[in-house]
Design an enzyme around this catalytic site. Structure first.
Site, PDB file in Angstrom:
ATOM      1  CG  ASP A  17     -11.651 -22.950   7.551  1.00 21.07           C
ATOM      2  OD1 ASP A  17     -12.932 -22.836   6.475  1.00 21.07           O
ATOM      3  OD2 ASP A  17     -12.048 -22.546   8.716  1.00 21.07           O
TER       4      ASP A  17
HETATM    5  C1  BGC Z   1      -6.988 -21.561  10.279  1.00 19.07           C
HETATM    6  C2  BGC Z   1      -7.951 -22.030  10.758  1.00 19.07           C
HETATM    7  C3  BGC Z   1      -8.466 -21.073  10.422  1.00 19.07           C
HETATM    8  C4  BGC Z   1      -8.884 -20.509   8.856  1.00 19.07           C
HETATM    9  C5  BGC Z   1     -10.330 -19.475   9.409  1.00 19.07           C
HETATM   10  C6  BGC Z   1      -6.622 -20.983   8.884  1.00 19.07           C
HETATM   11  O1  BGC Z   1      -5.330 -20.165   8.731  1.00 19.07           O
HETATM   12  O2  BGC Z   1      -5.882 -22.706  10.210  1.00 19.07           O
HETATM   13  O3  BGC Z   1      -8.562 -22.810  11.138  1.00 19.07           O
HETATM   14  O4  BGC Z   1     -10.789 -21.438  10.267  1.00 19.07           O
HETATM   15  O5  BGC Z   1      -7.420 -19.626   9.129  1.00 19.07           O
HETATM   16  O6  BGC Z   1      -9.690 -18.201   9.850  1.00 19.07           O
HETATM   17  C1  NOJ Z   2     -11.911 -23.048  12.546  1.00 13.36           C
HETATM   18  C2  NOJ Z   2     -13.107 -22.308  12.264  1.00 13.36           C
HETATM   19  O1  NOJ Z   2     -14.353 -21.692  13.143  1.00 13.36           O
HETATM   20  C3  NOJ Z   2     -14.465 -23.542  11.527  1.00 13.36           C
HETATM   21  O2  NOJ Z   2     -14.885 -23.376  10.880  1.00 13.36           O
HETATM   22  C4  NOJ Z   2     -13.047 -24.602  10.451  1.00 13.36           C
HETATM   23  O3  NOJ Z   2     -14.118 -25.341  10.199  1.00 13.36           O
HETATM   24  C5  NOJ Z   2     -12.015 -25.685  11.195  1.00 13.36           C
HETATM   25  N1  NOJ Z   2     -11.360 -24.248  11.536  1.00 13.36           N
HETATM   26  C6  NOJ Z   2     -11.253 -26.400  10.513  1.00 13.36           C
HETATM   27  O4  NOJ Z   2     -10.355 -25.567   8.891  1.00 13.36           O
END
Ligand code: BGC
Ligand code: NOJ
Length: 839
Positions: A502
């Site tokens: 993400d």
């Molecule tokens: C986090 C991710 C998460 C994303 C969406 C980011 O700040 O590092 O792990 O999936 O936010 O909420």
């Molecule tokens: C948390 C999210 O829930 C997941 O979908 C994502 O792939 C990881 N963060 C990595 O960014």
């Protein structure tokens, strides 16, 4: 490094983790509830409850990020006055130690499968069993007070719950309204033969809400409180509420401010006597025309009915036995005996349990996820169901339909949807270009488990719009097409807002801290940002899709349909080949796979880069897809993971870590070195490489990577350092570049659970559901000894014994019920079977 204390231990026989010191390095929590009514409970009885949706139907209040951390919960305050205490009222204490923190003679919290039992002893013993009975909208708290001394004990008992004004978000912000809306009703005299006393929380029930909550105790009370400030006192804390300190309830009736529920009970215990009290926190919904029985008086019929089902210790014990039997059955579906108790307890108990929890909650509610931010993730939920589908396939089926219903006609989809409404979440929107592929991953796992090809004929809408329905198979097809239709200059998949990571936001270009990395695309016109992670994911899912099409062709009743499926299989096989070639040509860096191309078409994750020269995600997916295996790419990539990514606590996401913010990359470079997506050990993607190792037949390497992030191994060494619950995986462990490598964060709600399960059950132990039966293909360390897996599969039950004979991979012979089997698939036939496998 600091001394590593132990705070508890596993009790495998009872499937419990036993916490023996309440001062764990972080609250160690458990989840109660299976389908509609849920609770989070910490080892000191903190936490909260909600109905279905942690944001919109929050029943009890919780304060995040509080001081002390984990403040508020279901508290029982006890004060004693006995001859041996000098006839004075002793200071108050709680069975869970908090909030009074009065030293206890004994403390123990046993977190089990859907229940927690917290016991404290201070003169008398107080033990509380917390659980949510199957199919009930209520949390039971059965409190047992036991007097093991030779004298009579007189006790004052106060219960405590604090109501949340339903919407957990506005509950924390809109005080100009909140402080005037609170309403309760109190029933203290026995009603309809029920006995006991009930406090009802009915805020906003007078207008649009059709639900209320209640807190009941099955005994006569000597007082109560429902107004927080009256009970606690404005200048006191949970640790020293006025009412408890003075030893007398105020019988307060809340009007606005902050409604609570507290019962006051006077108890006398003879020597050797023990008494049970059943407290019940319940939730009720009424039909619009049945909301009231008189002006302002709520209709309590359903609450009374629920209370009547659970108002004695016997009824509660029966409901508890049903819950235990439910978990016995679930955990008997896949059961292994290897002789390694660390492996067995994770496979047989905790990994499967965590998979149920992630399936239920996605990423919504934990002590790291506030329950007000995120709904169900499209990719998250598809992955979660892979860890869960063998447990309750019918629920996985419904989930697949719900997820697919949030897709758009071009195969793209909402990134998240709300569990209460099942509608796509507009705030976050779509554009995460890996999302569609996961629908194939989830659906194929479901069909292989169940043999239910009928799901593909289900009519499923787009964006939940009635009239837009097409078959689920069509949804799978457009999911694949979405990748093919969104290729970049190297014929690799365009990344969109981000892929699985993400935080790799290659079209975001943000200098404004008020912009969300997730949803901002300041520039995307003319982007060349491509993802090697999606490329690998596409090849893996395309192979699955192709074999599904072949299978459907064989099942077709007409020649025409069969030909159409074959043609579709050929089309996608060609697309997978083309993608494979594109990766070999443009995605290989010499020692590992590149990670991506940025907006301008420059390499990310290459030896040419200044930082973050190698990333884990593309190594995982491209090795799983076996891209360039013949040319030695797979082996080199796996070796590079060991060389550059591996450290004592697992494999980091990228190396070296970013040391500065990079405008073109987005959130990934926003984290300090070694945390989260910037070179943290993002446990979720370690299994991808482990599966890559298994497919390549490198069992020793697969096992050593696996054991590093297996909670039971970490538990033994690092309870203090690891900090979070030692019985489940957490999302992230601080990586080698971090300030405190090995420190865990974001426990419980992570795709790691499903991936650890998929890895160990199918690739390491090698029991793989397939369309026509079970494929046996273990990949083990040389040291592995004989083991047996009992596997319920559709209407069959297999007892499979594997004799590894020192081999890491390769099945030589399978004998099914005394007869040799050709190949590695045991054909499915109902009934009980005995299987011997020689490697
Ligand atoms: C986090 C991710 C998460 C994303 C969406 C980011 O700040 O590092 O792990 O999936 O936010 O909420
Ligand atoms: C948390 C999210 O829930 C997941 O979908 C994502 O792939 C990881 N963060 C990595 O960014």
């Amino acid at each position: 490094m600091e001394e590593q204390k132990r705070y508890g231990h596993f009790d495998d026989q009872h499937r419990e983790y036993v916490i023996t010191d309440p001062k764990t390095p972080w609250p160690w929590i458990n989840y109660l509830g299976n389908e509609d009514f849920f609770s989070l409970i910490s080892n000191t009885a903190g936490g909260y409850s909600f109905y279905k949706d942690a944001k919109f139907r929050r029943i009890t209040r919780y304060r995040y990020n509080n001081v002390p951390m984990d403040n508020g919960g279901r508290y029982f305050y006890i004060r004693e006055n006995s001859p041996s205490t000098g006839g004075n009222w002793e200071e108050a204490w709680n069975p869970g130690w908090k909030p009074c923190k009065t030293p206890l003679d004994f403390y123990e919290c046993r977190h089990g499968m859907g229940y927690s039992r917290i016991t404290g002893k201070n003169g008398v013993e107080a033990s509380v069993l917390f659980f949510v009975p199957l199919k009930k909208w209520a949390e039971v708290q059965k409190l047992t007070l036991k007097n093991e001394s030779a004298e009579v004990k007189r006790l004052k008992l106060f219960s405590f719950e604090e109501w949340c004004l339903w919407n957990a978000a506005t509950d924390m912000e809109n005080f100009q309204r909140n402080f005037s809306t609170g309403e309760v009703e109190i029933e203290t005299s026995p009603l309809e033969g029920l006995g006991g006393a009930t406090i009802y929380h009915k805020t906003e029930y007078r207008e649009r809400r059709n639900h209320y909550a209640f807190y009941h105790v099955n005994t006569e009370i000597q007082g109560f409180d429902t107004d927080r400030e009256t009970f606690v006192g404005l200048y006191n804390e949970f640790a020293n509420p006025d009412a408890v300190m003075e030893g007398r309830p105020r019988n307060s009736h809340a009007h606005g401010w902050s409604p609570i529920a507290s019962h006051y009970i006077e108890v006398t215990l003879q020597p050797g006597e023990s008494k049970d009290f059943v407290f019940l926190l319940g939730y009720v919904e009424n039909e619009q025309d049945k909301k009231f029985i008189a002006p302002q008086v709520i209709n309590k019929e359903k609450a009374h009915a629920l209370i009547a089902e659970l108002n004695t210790a016997e009824k509660v014990d029966k409901a508890f036995a049903e819950l235990c039997a439910y978990w016995d059955a679930l955990l008997n579906i896949y059961h292994v005996k290897t002789g390694n108790d660390k492996l067995d307890r994770m496979v047989n108990i905790w990994n499967q349990y965590q998979c149920m929890v992630t399936f239920n909650f996605s990423r919504s509610a934990s002590f790291f996820e506030s329950g007000i931010g995120r709904g169900m993730g499209f990719r998250d939920s598809n992955q979660d169901l892979v860890g869960f589908v063998h447990q309750i396939p019918s629920r996985a089926r419904q989930r697949i339909i719900d997820i697919a219903s949030t897709q758009f006609p071009d195969g793209g989809c909402y990134h998240q949807y709300q569990p209460l409404t099942k509608r796509g979440n507009n705030d976050i929107g779509g554009g995460f270009n890996d999302d569609p592929c996961w629908l194939i991953f989830g659906t194929v796992a479901y069909i292989k488990e169940t043999g239910d090809f009928g799901i593909l004929d289900e009519m499923v809408p787009f964006d939940n719009q009635p009239g837009s329905e097409v078959t689920l198979f069509e949804h799978l097809k457009i999911s694949m097409d979405h990748v093919i239709n969104n290729l970049g200059p190297h014929m690799l998949p365009l990344i969109g807002r981000a892929d699985w990571n993400d935080c790799l936001n290659l079209n975001c270009f943000s200098w404004d801290p008020n912009e969300s990395f997730q949803t901002t695309e300041n520039v995307s016109e003319g982007t060349k940002a491509e993802s090697l992670m999606i490329a690998g994911l596409f090849v893996v899912t395309a192979k699955e899709y192709v074999s599904l099409c072949h299978k459907l062709a064989r099942l077709s009743s007409s020649q025409d349909t069969a030909l159409a499926y074959e043609a579709e299989a050929d089309r996608m096989a060609a697309a997978a080949d083309a993608m494979t070639e594109a990766v070999k040509k443009h995605g290989w860096d010499g020692e590992w796979y590149l990670r991506a191309y940025d907006f301008y078409g420059r390499k990310i994750g290459s030896h040419e880069c200044e930082e973050a020269k190698i990333f884990i995600e593309s190594q995982g997916w491209c090795t799983m897809a076996e891209i360039g295996a013949d040319e030695g790419m797979v082996a080199k990539s796996l070796d590079s993971c060991k060389k550059y990514l591996e450290c004592e606590h697992g494999m980091v996401l990228n190396n070296p870590a970013f040391t500065k913010y990079i405008y073109e990359y987005g959130e990934i470079s926003s984290y300090p070195e070694g945390y989260k997506e910037n070179a943290g050990i993002f446990c979720h993607n370690n299994p991808w490489v482990i599966i890559g190792e298994c497919i390549a037949g490198r069992g020793n390497d697969a096992w050593s990577h696996y054991a590093k992030i297996l909670p039971s191994y970490v538990e033994e060494k690092y309870q203090t350092l690891h900090k979070v619950e030692p019985y489940v995986n957490c999302q992230m462990v601080a990586g080698k570049d971090a300030f405190r490598p090995g420190e865990g964060k974001n426990s419980w709600l992570t795709g790691t659970a499903a991936w650890m399960w998929y890895t160990v059950s199918e690739f390491i132990l090698g029991i793989k559901p397939d369309y026509d039966g079970i494929r046996i293909d273990p990949c083990l360390p040389e040291t592995a000894t004989d083991y047996t897996v009992s596997r319920k599969f559709r209407d069959a039950e297999y007892e499979i014994t594997i004799h590894p004979n020192g081999a890491q991979k390769g099945v030589k012979q399978i004998v099914l019920d005394g007869f040799a089997v050709e190949g590695t698939v045991i054909p499915y036939t109902p009934g009980r079977h005995h299987v011997e496998v020689v490697m």
